[in-house]
Design an enzyme around this catalytic site. Structure first.
Site, mmCIF file in Angstrom:
data_model
loop_
_atom_site.group_PDB
_atom_site.id
_atom_site.type_symbol
_atom_site.label_atom_id
_atom_site.label_comp_id
_atom_site.label_asym_id
_atom_site.label_seq_id
_atom_site.Cartn_x
_atom_site.Cartn_y
_atom_site.Cartn_z
ATOM 1 N N ALA A 120 35.928 28.102 57.025
ATOM 2 C CA ALA A 120 34.489 28.356 57.094
ATOM 3 C C ALA A 120 33.724 27.444 56.137
ATOM 4 O O ALA A 120 32.629 26.972 56.458
ATOM 5 C CB ALA A 120 34.208 29.819 56.778
ATOM 6 N N GLU A 140 31.021 32.216 50.561
ATOM 7 C CA GLU A 140 32.230 31.387 50.717
ATOM 8 C C GLU A 140 32.569 30.660 49.415
ATOM 9 O O GLU A 140 33.068 29.547 49.413
ATOM 10 C CB GLU A 140 32.058 30.355 51.841
ATOM 11 C CG GLU A 140 31.494 30.883 53.133
ATOM 12 C CD GLU A 140 32.417 31.837 53.849
ATOM 13 O OE1 GLU A 140 33.535 32.078 53.355
ATOM 14 O OE2 GLU A 140 32.024 32.352 54.910
ATOM 15 N N GLY A 141 32.300 31.320 48.294
ATOM 16 C CA GLY A 141 32.580 30.753 46.980
ATOM 17 C C GLY A 141 31.318 30.248 46.313
ATOM 18 O O GLY A 141 30.609 29.410 46.861
ATOM 19 N N GLY A 157 36.167 40.994 57.434
ATOM 20 C CA GLY A 157 35.923 41.905 56.323
ATOM 21 C C GLY A 157 36.804 41.617 55.121
ATOM 22 O O GLY A 157 37.929 42.128 55.042
ATOM 23 N N ILE A 177 28.876 41.490 55.410
ATOM 24 C CA ILE A 177 29.698 41.045 56.527
ATOM 25 C C ILE A 177 28.804 40.599 57.681
ATOM 26 O O ILE A 177 28.129 41.415 58.320
ATOM 27 C CB ILE A 177 30.655 42.161 56.991
ATOM 28 C CG1 ILE A 177 31.433 42.742 55.799
ATOM 29 C CG2 ILE A 177 31.588 41.634 58.072
ATOM 30 C CD1 ILE A 177 32.224 41.723 55.011
ATOM 31 N N THR A 178 28.806 39.299 57.959
ATOM 32 C CA THR A 178 28.008 38.763 59.059
ATOM 33 C C THR A 178 28.513 39.314 60.391
ATOM 34 O O THR A 178 29.720 39.334 60.646
ATOM 35 C CB THR A 178 28.081 37.227 59.063
ATOM 36 O OG1 THR A 178 27.502 36.736 57.855
ATOM 37 C CG2 THR A 178 27.324 36.648 60.244
ATOM 38 N N PHE A 205 39.928 30.212 35.593
ATOM 39 C CA PHE A 205 39.360 31.398 36.201
ATOM 40 C C PHE A 205 39.575 32.636 35.348
ATOM 41 O O PHE A 205 38.790 33.556 35.371
ATOM 42 C CB PHE A 205 39.981 31.618 37.594
ATOM 43 C CG PHE A 205 39.559 30.600 38.614
ATOM 44 C CD1 PHE A 205 38.401 30.772 39.337
ATOM 45 C CD2 PHE A 205 40.298 29.456 38.826
ATOM 46 C CE1 PHE A 205 37.995 29.832 40.276
ATOM 47 C CE2 PHE A 205 39.913 28.512 39.767
ATOM 48 C CZ PHE A 205 38.751 28.699 40.493
#
Length: 396
Positions: free
Chosen positions: A254, A375-376, A142, A175-176, A395
């Protein structure tokens, strides 16, 4: 006089013989996962995608646990301790079936288990890792929130001290495995920075709700987590996790799986298109014999093999302890884009049949829309690479 023979013709499914550089163990893992996927996953995945769920996630978790893919790159506590490349190859073979199934394994092993393995206490590791590795328990991670995706440092979930305990309040999104998880690794802001906590699903105040009506990653369970006054003892905190770098390091693990997984999705779409083009007859001959189709197939071969080469190189860097996180960003940016191009070309070769679940291409196309942003996002990875080569952050 002995006749001289030239090199063998390239194999259509591995044109540059990238897998020839895998070790014997890595090839054996590839074959084992590929056989399992073809036998247990591929016959069912279109139905799961159409239904928008995995009907029996606990049975699937136990099957993955028996296969040994959960946390396979970790050592001890029931984990296989394979090379990073072997883990990547397993991710490739799973995502060749469906991105949602690779995500199931990635979230369990590279997010939930990796966080506990790297930042947990010995008691936390001994309690959770063997069960997670065996698929006897399911974990989730999470971090993402409704208003905090690419900028996780802006999270609103808070953990405050209450005597010797911690009390968590907040919401996590996308959330997987969240609504089927036995434990959630939850990241929260505290007065001392970002900290990680292990939240058993049975904890009062913790609820997980499945998100429906998705058009991507449908063969996957995606959830919203709500923490409303969740009280945890001090030993629920991951003691070695301090600051945003901790969850970001897990995300990098990941992403490494995604680098390989995207290559698998690309290969599956290309091989489906190659097979279809060879059997679909128009104007008296297979469409594979037409120049425009062959150009599409040639471009797909280049993209698939570039993706495999990129994944293999990053895998070896990781195995040598020399992989920088921006190199993983390079791999995700390049390989997901390549997979999207291949999927789009494969869809065009299939014509009207390309929009059905009888063929895998549109399912992969839709899944890759999610892979491109989780994941970005591609923008974040592009800026990560830009900062690496210029030394200037863009950024903010």
């Amino acid at each position: 006089m002995t006749e001289q023979r030239g090199p063998a013709a390239p194999a259509p499914d591995d044109f540059l013989a990238v897998d020839a550089a895998l070790t014997g163990e890595e090839q054996a893992i590839r074959d084992t996962v590929r056989d399992f996927a073809a036998r247990e996953l591929l016959p069912n995945v279109a139905d799961w995608f159409e239904a928008g769920t995995i009907p029996d996630p606990r049975a699937l978790a136990k099957a993955f646990g028996g296969l040994g893919v959960f946390g396979m790159h970790l050592t001890g506590y029931g984990c296989a301790g394979t090379s990073a490349t072997a883990y990547g190859v397993a991710c490739r073979e799973l995502e060749a079936v469906d991105s949602g199934l690779r995500s199931f394994v990635s979230v369990q092993g590279s997010l939930a288990m990796a966080a506990i393995h790297k930042y947990g206490s010995e008691e936390q590791k001994a309690s959770w890792l063997p069960r997670l590795a065996a698929g006897e328990a399911i974990g989730c991670f999470g971090l993402t929130e409704p208003d905090s995706g690419s900028d996780p440092g802006s999270m609103r979930t808070r953990a405050r001290r209450s005597g010797s305990d911690w009390v968590l309040d907040g919401t996590k999104m996308w959330i997987t495995n969240g609504s089927v998880a036995d434990v959630a690794v939850v990241w929260a802001a505290t007065d001392d920075g970002i900290r990680g906590f292990l939240v058993p699903a049975s904890t009062p105040g913790f609820t997980a709700t499945t998100i429906h009506r998705k058009l991507s990653l449908r063969a996957s369970i995606t959830s919203e987590l709500v923490l409303d006054g969740v009280r945890l003892p001090e030993d629920a905190r991951l003691p070695a996790a301090a600051g945003l770098g901790a969850p970001l390091s897990c995300l990098n693990e990941a992403r490494f799986g995604i680098v390989w997984g995207a290559a698998g999705a690309a290969r599956a779409c290309y091989l489906a298109a190659l097979d279809y083009a060879g059997t679909r007859v128009q104007f008296g001959r297979p469409i594979a014999g037409f120049q425009l189709t062959q150009r599409k197939l040639a471009d797909m071969v280049v993209d698939v093999n570039h993706a495999n080469l990129t994944a293999a190189r990053i895998g070896r860097l990781k195995d040598a302890g020399q992989c920088h996180h921006t190199q993983v960003s390079f791999g995700k940016l390049a390989n997901v884009a390549a997979a999207q191009r291949v999927a789009a070309a494969a869809r065009s070769i299939h014509g009207a049949n390309g929009i059905t679940l009888e063929y895998p291409v549109l399912r992969h196309m839709l899944n890759l829309e999610t892979v491109a942003t989780y994941e970005g996002t591609e923008e974040v990875h592009a800026l990560s690479i830009g900062q690496a080569v210029t030394g200037l952050p863009a950024f903010r």
